[in-house]
Design an enzyme around this catalytic site. Structure first.
Site, short mmCIF file in Angstrom:
data_model
loop_
_atom_site.label_atom_id
_atom_site.label_comp_id
_atom_site.label_asym_id
_atom_site.label_seq_id
_atom_site.Cartn_x
_atom_site.Cartn_y
_atom_site.Cartn_z
N LYS A 1 -3.50 2.41 -5.13
CA LYS A 1 -2.01 1.33 -4.57
C LYS A 1 -1.11 1.32 -5.56
O LYS A 1 -0.20 0.98 -4.72
CB LYS A 1 -3.32 0.07 -4.06
CG LYS A 1 -4.21 -0.16 -5.02
CD LYS A 1 -5.08 -1.75 -4.75
CE LYS A 1 -6.30 -1.93 -6.00
NZ LYS A 1 -6.65 -0.87 -6.26
N THR A 2 -1.51 1.47 -6.82
CA THR A 2 -0.74 1.15 -7.60
C THR A 2 0.39 2.22 -7.14
O THR A 2 2.27 1.92 -6.84
CB THR A 2 -1.20 0.72 -8.80
OG1 THR A 2 -1.79 0.30 -8.95
CG2 THR A 2 0.15 1.57 -10.31
N GLU B 1 0.71 -5.49 -4.81
CA GLU B 1 -0.43 -4.26 -4.60
C GLU B 1 -1.61 -5.42 -4.02
O GLU B 1 -1.12 -6.38 -5.01
CB GLU B 1 -0.40 -3.86 -5.89
CG GLU B 1 -1.62 -2.92 -6.39
CD GLU B 1 -1.44 -3.01 -7.15
OE1 GLU B 1 -2.97 -2.18 -7.86
OE2 GLU B 1 -0.82 -2.29 -8.60
#
Length: 464
Positions: free
Chosen positions: A121-122, A165
């Site tokens: 996700k980052t 995020e």
């Protein structure tokens, strides 16, 4: 459903743990929105001086008197009873919000793109932000790491798109109200919070359910959990637009013919009725091609032409601690990666293999959390065995107390490659003695193993 807060109603805001990457992101956005911000951290970190220059009133060391006349206190999940400022805020009956609730208030009114997933996700959030900025859309963003192409981990842009995020570790991603949701994958993790894998999957289902009518859900077709979520939401929410991506034939946007070209990594991309393009990335690994495909889908939904989107993705040079090059000495490159789940470790080492070519791969791994090591020690050992050498440090406890019988020896004893247990003090010299020109060394884990990089480089330089 959590109560929705608007930024004006929060008044003066005090943030506990303001030096942390997540809380500092909230502080940056609030300051840019004109909120009076103060905060405290236990350590005097460089980010505190940056926030002070932006107008925040910052304290080092917790004390009840630091609260002053604030109206709202924002905390992260690590803040517990016994913190004098948290205890004082409760005594005074102040409004106390989780970091995610504070960020949700700061995003109110924007078109929110929320990126969730057990892994990736980052990087995916960073790819989207870089792509949109490259195309001139000036997005706002809040990311769990600093990004070279952005300069910071959070910024208020001039456009109306906010890319965030969304952290699932404590289910706080349920505090957001996304217009576009990306789910990169869903696996059992953070079982200290959820208890069961089924509870993890149900939490992601609730996250997808936050989308409004005609909202967009982007899911990875290659990941069983994410693919199952897409199938379920298509059945339960026909009002949503659901798109999938992956190497799988079942994907709406399909990746084909992945290959490396020097330090670049790319593939062809097919979608729609005969439409096609290509991805060309500066970050290695099939997992990053998948992340870029998710970002591509978001870019098209935000109005970008396919060529604009792919050019923006090609400009992405990586996020901090995501296969980050720390330096080279004696002909050996040293990388650092935040991977702390077996799937992430395996993806990082596959990428390392692609980059190393004919060279060997050596890894210094630090397990993160006793509970995660208890659940996944064998899977960690299997993933690490892809390296030519795997040295394993003591478990980084973070927020946890030790568990009986759970040590790094569980991982080290199950390795099917050279290596074994190591100490932080002795590992750099051991790795320098093993590595030869053309090899690649990686420090891997979510704890303080990242601090070993400079010591490894110094040891390599000494041997050279």
């Amino acid at each position: 459903m959590q109560q929705k807060h608007s930024l004006p109603e929060l008044g003066r805001v005090h943030l506990l743990g303001i030096g942390g990457v997540g809380v500092s992101a909230v502080a940056r956005i609030m300051l840019a929105r004109g909120v009076q911000v103060s905060g405290t951290d236990a350590k005097d970190l460089p980010v505190l001086r940056e926030l002070a220059q932006l107008g925040a009133r910052v304290h080092v060391g917790y004390d009840a008197g630091n609260l002053g006349d604030v109206d709202t206190v924002v905390i992260s999940s690590v803040v517990k009873d016994g913190n004098p400022e948290y205890d004082e805020a409760r005594r005074r009956g102040l409004r106390i919000l989780h970091r995610s609730e504070g960020l949700a208030a700061a995003m109110d009114g924007d078109l929110v793109v929320a990126v969730a997933g057990t892994h990736g996700k980052t990087t995916t959030t960073s790819l989207i932000a870089v792509m949109l900025r490259h195309a001139g859309l000036s997005p706002s963003f809040a990311i769990g790491a600093n990004v070279a192409g952005l300069g910071v981990n959070a910024e208020l842009g001039e456009g109306r798109i906010f890319v965030a995020e969304a952290d699932e570790s404590d289910a706080s991603f349920l505090n957001y109200r996304p217009d576009v949701a990306v789910v990169t994958n869903i696996e059992a993790d953070h079982l200290d919070h959820y208890g069961t894998a089924e509870a993890v999957h149900e939490s992601f289902h609730r996250f997808a359910g936050l989308l409004p009518e005609d909202g967009l859900l982007v899911c990875c077709a290659d990941d069983p959990g994410s693919h199952a979520l897409a199938t379920r939401m298509r059945r339960e929410r026909p009002d949503l637009r659901v798109q999938t991506y992956g190497f799988s034939d079942a994907a709406d946007r399909r990746l084909v013919d992945a290959s490396a070209d020097g330090l670049r990594y790319g593939c062809d991309l097919e979608w729609g009725s005969g439409e096609e393009g290509s991805l060309d990335l500066a970050v290695p690994g099939d997992h990053n091609l998948l992340n870029a495909a998710a970002a591509f889908a978001v870019g098209l939904d935000c109005g970008l032409e396919p060529g604009e989107a792919t050019r923006g993705l090609a400009a992405f040079s990586g996020a901090a601690r995501r296969f980050e090059l720390r330096g080279e000495a004696g002909g050996v490159r040293v990388y650092d990666d935040y991977a702390h789940h077996p799937t992430e470790v395996l993806a990082a080492l596959r990428a390392a293999r692609a980059v190393a070519g004919e060279g060997r791969v050596h890894v210094l791994f630090q397990p993160h959390l006793f509970s995660r090591t208890r659940e996944f020690w064998r899977a960690f050992a299997d993933a690490l065995s892809l390296a030519d050498t795997a040295l394993v440090l003591d478990i980084y406890p973070a927020r946890e107390e030790p568990l009986p019988g759970v040590t790094s020896a569980l991982v080290a004893d199950a390795l099917n490659t050279a290596g074994g247990l190591a100490t932080a003090a002795g590992a750099p010299e051991r790795l320098a003695g093993i590595a030869r020109p053309g090899d690649l060394v990686m420090t891997v884990g979510a704890g303080d193993v990242t601090e070993a990089g400079p010591a490894i480089l110094a040891a390599l330089a000494g041997r050279a």
